[in-house]
Design a protein around this motif. Structure first.
Motif, PDB file in Angstrom:
ATOM      1  N   GLY A 133       0.980  -1.152   0.047  1.00  0.00           N
ATOM      2  CA  GLY A 133      -0.095  -0.025  -0.020  1.00  0.00           C
ATOM      3  C   GLY A 133       0.825   1.203   0.003  1.00  0.00           C
ATOM      4  O   GLY A 133       0.564   2.231  -0.446  1.00  0.00           O
ATOM      5  N   SER A 147       5.001   0.484  -4.332  1.00  0.00           N
ATOM      6  CA  SER A 147       3.516   0.156  -3.909  1.00  0.00           C
ATOM      7  C   SER A 147       2.804  -0.489  -5.257  1.00  0.00           C
ATOM      8  O   SER A 147       3.288  -0.287  -6.181  1.00  0.00           O
ATOM      9  CB  SER A 147       2.930   1.443  -3.493  1.00  0.00           C
ATOM     10  OG  SER A 147       2.750   2.521  -4.537  1.00  0.00           O
ATOM     11  N   ALA A 151      -6.454   0.553  -4.171  1.00  0.00           N
ATOM     12  CA  ALA A 151      -7.014   0.813  -2.860  1.00  0.00           C
ATOM     13  C   ALA A 151      -8.277   0.978  -2.477  1.00  0.00           C
ATOM     14  O   ALA A 151      -8.723   0.707  -1.145  1.00  0.00           O
ATOM     15  CB  ALA A 151      -6.686   2.713  -2.789  1.00  0.00           C
ATOM     16  N   PRO A 154      -8.742  -3.917  -2.544  1.00  0.00           N
ATOM     17  CA  PRO A 154      -7.552  -4.410  -1.999  1.00  0.00           C
ATOM     18  C   PRO A 154      -7.479  -5.810  -1.893  1.00  0.00           C
ATOM     19  O   PRO A 154      -8.325  -6.458  -0.987  1.00  0.00           O
ATOM     20  CB  PRO A 154      -6.926  -3.736  -0.865  1.00  0.00           C
ATOM     21  CG  PRO A 154      -8.212  -3.307  -0.156  1.00  0.00           C
ATOM     22  CD  PRO A 154      -9.349  -2.927  -1.345  1.00  0.00           C
ATOM     23  N   SER A 200      -3.433  -6.952   2.933  1.00  0.00           N
ATOM     24  CA  SER A 200      -4.846  -6.388   2.357  1.00  0.00           C
ATOM     25  C   SER A 200      -6.136  -7.086   3.278  1.00  0.00           C
ATOM     26  O   SER A 200      -6.234  -7.991   3.849  1.00  0.00           O
ATOM     27  CB  SER A 200      -5.174  -6.705   1.050  1.00  0.00           C
ATOM     28  OG  SER A 200      -5.389  -8.231   0.910  1.00  0.00           O
ATOM     29  N   ARG A 237      -3.049  -2.349   2.749  1.00  0.00           N
ATOM     30  CA  ARG A 237      -4.350  -1.578   2.103  1.00  0.00           C
ATOM     31  C   ARG A 237      -5.527  -2.135   2.940  1.00  0.00           C
ATOM     32  O   ARG A 237      -5.874  -3.376   3.243  1.00  0.00           O
ATOM     33  CB  ARG A 237      -4.602  -1.961   0.901  1.00  0.00           C
ATOM     34  CG  ARG A 237      -3.417  -1.186   0.048  1.00  0.00           C
ATOM     35  CD  ARG A 237      -3.780  -1.300  -1.250  1.00  0.00           C
ATOM     36  NE  ARG A 237      -2.722  -0.800  -2.483  1.00  0.00           N
ATOM     37  CZ  ARG A 237      -2.417   0.369  -2.937  1.00  0.00           C
ATOM     38  NH1 ARG A 237      -3.324   1.437  -2.532  1.00  0.00           N
ATOM     39  NH2 ARG A 237      -1.501   0.645  -3.682  1.00  0.00           N
ATOM     40  N   GLY A 267       0.136   2.948   4.129  1.00  0.00           N
ATOM     41  CA  GLY A 267      -0.640   2.231   3.246  1.00  0.00           C
ATOM     42  C   GLY A 267      -2.027   3.344   2.913  1.00  0.00           C
ATOM     43  O   GLY A 267      -1.836   4.386   3.206  1.00  0.00           O
ATOM     44  N   THR A 268      -2.836   2.623   2.730  1.00  0.00           N
ATOM     45  CA  THR A 268      -3.888   3.348   2.315  1.00  0.00           C
ATOM     46  C   THR A 268      -5.265   2.920   3.023  1.00  0.00           C
ATOM     47  O   THR A 268      -5.177   1.472   3.415  1.00  0.00           O
ATOM     48  CB  THR A 268      -4.424   2.997   0.814  1.00  0.00           C
ATOM     49  OG1 THR A 268      -4.731   1.761   0.429  1.00  0.00           O
ATOM     50  CG2 THR A 268      -3.422   3.742   0.161  1.00  0.00           C
TER      51      THR A 268
END
Length: 301
Positions: A133, A147, A151, A154, A200, A237, A267-268
């Motif tokens: 992420g 990355s 997003a 994921p 994720s 993510r 990350g996200t």
């Protein structure tokens, strides 16, 4: 005990694992009105064959562990994790479930920690951190891992470097209610060196409830005494979609710290209210070309 293909199909009113280490072998079906995994039992569904489990109630309790691969077929109405219970997946596997109801109490967890790639598409160079992420941290003149992935949806495993593993992958489609009082995590790890990235967590839920934790952190690097610099793992993510939510817990996909090297990039994290068509970015989010266009009634930072 071993649920073997040559003994199947297995059809019982109740299947009660108590202090049992049970596995499966081959392609088979298990059907029961209730399956209880209790008192430090282990129910490992990993096998080269296809396993189909059908039960209204699957209870994991009392320090017991359910291990999945991502290839099994679970026809289950509710999964309850209580009293230090764990649901996890095999290395480089995944958790991929469509279930009406999942409940995780304060002492229990769904964990894909360190179940991702040993290297992977976001592997860093030499002593740098793995990316997913967020980018992995640079170290000693070597670039951290890149990355990759979505997003908003994921599903990838996280990446490692030089012995570290990324976090795994958790996909939960909960058509009724997901209650998280404990932890859902896909954190990276390290092997005395650079950190692996987070993995994720991708959730869709009718109703999201609880006050627990969602976590896909990159692992901090750990100095092993051999080289001067190690980079931290990049954050993973997290994406959560819900029709309604009373969730008051925390969520994070942070990069790990470096040891004389750079930290991993965060990350996200994003929550999306599908009823109101509102996007709520978390502590770190990236509007990426591969996820666009972004069309929402409201975007609330």
């Amino acid at each position: 005990f071993r649920f073997q293909e040559n003994d199947g199909p297995f059809t019982f009113t109740t299947i009660q694992l108590t202090g049992s280490q049970s596995t499966v072998n081959g392609t088979l079906t298990i059907t029961s009105d209730q399956i209880d995994v209790d008192q430090s039992s282990s129910f490992d569904l990993s096998t080269p064959g296809m396993v189909t489990v059908t039960t209204p109630e699957l209870s994991i309790n009392g320090s017991s562990v359910l291990t999945l691969t991502g290839n099994e077929s679970l026809h289950v109405d509710s999964i309850d994790l209580t009293n230090d219970a764990t649901m996890t997946h095999i290395p480089e596997g995944r958790i991929d479930l469509t279930i009406p109801t999942i409940s995780i109490d304060t002492s229990s967890r769904i964990s894909a920690d360190a179940k991702g790639y040993l290297n992977g598409p976001g592997a860093g160079e030499a002593y740098s951190g793995g990316g997913y992420g967020g980018r992995g941290g640079d170290a000693g003149g070597y670039l951290g891992g890149a990355s990759y992935g979505s997003a908003l949806q994921p599903t990838d495993l996280g990446s490692g470097t030089s012995g570290s593993h990324g976090g795994g992958a958790i996909r939960l489609d909960v058509t009724d209610t997901l209650t998280v009082e404990g932890i859902i995590s896909a954190n990276g790890d390290n092997y005395v060196g650079p950190g692996g990235s987070g993995g994720s967590i991708y959730i869709t839920a009718g109703q999201l409830a609880g006050s627990g934790t969602l976590q896909a952190n990159g692992c901090p690097s750990q100095y092993g005494g051999y080289y001067a610099s190690y980079g931290g793992g990049g954050g993973g993510r997290i994406a959560v979609y819900y029709n309604s939510s009373t969730f008051t817990g925390t969520s994070e996909a942070k990069g790990g710290s470096g040891s004389n090297g750079a930290p991993g990039e965060d990350g996200t994290v994003v929550f999306i209210d599908t009823t109101q068509n509102t996007l709520y970015p978390g502590h770190s989010f990236r509007f990426q070309e591969n996820d666009g266009p972004f069309t929402f009634t409201t975007i609330q930072l």
